[in-house]
Scaffold this active site. Structure first.
Site: not given
Length: 439
Positions: A268-273, A387
């Site tokens: 669930c990587a996006a947005p990649g921070g 979050c």
């Protein structure tokens, strides 16, 4: 779904009326169920709004979301019936958000009323309602002293959140709920994550100071600017010296303790921070997974700027069709949630979410965690991140997962409540770290 209507070619983009008219459409679209960032992207793609106007439209829209409970309560007192069409409601609540916070907004009341009327005049859907806009806003100015106490008698009018959201916070955090609501109503800071491969915090602070930008250290790699600004104006940003990432979110990558040569999955990587942060910490073989190829493209752009590389994979974390069968040493599971801990960055979330969303998303996240656990090597570590502020998505999820999978729970921050203070300024996130028993 609200269709974006373009303003006439003669409308002046530098006028408050122009900006109010488009912000009204954005607010109406959120009330129809669309996320504010996506709506604004549609407006900017279709309209001829130049960058300064886009910034103003965005600011007005977000301001309206943060004051929507109070503005709706006021409209209930000022209007005999709910304003129609929805875009008219959007214009009135956006104008009221400016009027109730006149000192902070930067516009005098006469200008706001005048430009709100002009916004109705230049909008095809609202041109009939110029007199209505004028009458409602002027009545508010005349009767403000009596209207405000009446409007704040209800929880939404006082706190600018749905009643169910307030009640749920009271139940989960009986001592802190007011501070949490207050923090969520504050504009977020701009916090940078210093790229340790290219710089360090002292050098970054010096570079910012040389360019007249005030900032302070708020984490191991975190630097918070005194005032937010476009990233294009941040020295070294385009060269990958830093990335924008909340101080709480910057805790994720270090918790996984990645070492050179490890095989790592960012699910669930996006947005990649967090993807970028992991790659900054060690020379690892990283796979970044997301179900949306468009969101993966955003990760690619961020990694290009940082001059880092990962294998980007389109796939569903609940399934294993994308997986090559080789186990991972570390897995970062930033699972789907209600995002109730980041409402200061996304104030529309509180109006878009429903009470039932929590259970549905917790079920989805549990499915993802169970599948990812199968891909973790013995002695490997998995970090659960949400979050969310709701225990069903965080601590209760962590307890159930550990029991079901016989996972060893390691020290981690747990639930971080959102704060908006001088020394602690971060979003609300939850962290639980697990280790898989050895073979």
């Amino acid at each position: 779904m609200i269709q974006i209507s373009l303003l006439p070619p003669g409308a002046k983009a530098d006028s408050l009326a122009y900006q109010l008219a488009y912000a009204a459409q954005a607010v109406a679209a959120v009330r129809a169920g669309q996320a504010l960032p996506q709506v604004l992207a549609q407006i900017f793609a279709r309209s001829d709004a130049p960058p300064p106007a886009r910034g103003a439209i965005q600011d007005l829209s977000y301001r309206a979301m943060r004051s929507l409970g109070l503005s709706d309560s006021l409209l209930g007192l000022l209007a005999n019936k709910p304003p129609q069409p929805e875009v008219l409601h959007g214009l009135l609540v956006t104008a009221l958000a400016l009027l109730v916070n006149e000192e902070d907004a930067g516009y005098d009341s006469f200008t706001v009323v005048d430009q709100a009327v002009e916004a109705a005049a230049i909008s095809q859907e609202m041109s009939f309602a110029k007199g209505v806009v004028n009458a409602i806003l002027r009545r508010f100015l005349r009767e403000r002293a009596t209207l405000m106490p009446q409007a704040t008698k209800t929880p939404p009018g006082t706190w600018n959140y749905p009643t169910w959201w307030i009640d749920r916070l009271k139940g989960a955090y009986p001592e802190q709920w007011q501070a949490i609501l207050h923090a969520g109503n504050q504009p977020p800071p701009l916090t940078l994550r210093v790229n340790r491969r290219k710089s360090n915090v002292p050098d970054s602070l010096n570079l910012l100071a040389l360019n007249g930008i005030g900032a302070r250290q708020v984490g191991a790699y975190a630097v918070r600017l005194d005032k937010p600004m476009p990233v294009s104006q941040i020295p070294g940003f385009a060269d990958g010296l830093a990335s924008v990432q909340d101080a709480a979110a910057q805790m994720a990558a270090p918790l996984l303790d990645v070492q050179d040569g490890m095989r790592v999955l960012d699910a669930c990587a996006a947005p990649g921070g967090k993807t970028g942060h992991l790659l900054e910490l060690a020379d690892i073989e990283l796979q970044a997974l997301d179900h949306d190829p468009r969101r993966l493209q955003r990760i690619a752009e961020n990694l290009d700027r940082l001059q880092l590389k990962a294998q980007l994979i389109t796939g569903d974390a609940r399934e294993d069709g994308w997986w090559d069968g080789q186990g991972f040493d570390r897995i970062l599971a930033d699972v789907p949630c209600t995002a109730s801990g980041i409402v200061r960055r996304h104030p529309d979330i509180r109006w878009l979410r429903r009470k039932t969303d929590t259970a549905q998303l917790a079920t989805l996240s549990a499915q993802i965690l169970d599948k990812l656990w199968q891909m973790l090597r013995p002695d490997g570590k998995l970090l659960l991140v949400t979050c969310s502020l709701w225990p069903q998505e965080s601590e209760q999820q962590a307890i159930a997962f550990a029991q079901k999978n016989h996972a060893i729970r390691l020290p981690a921050p747990g639930q971080l409540l959102p704060t908006a203070g001088a020394d602690a300024d971060h979003d609300g996130l939850f962290y639980a770290l697990f280790q898989k028993p050895g073979a």
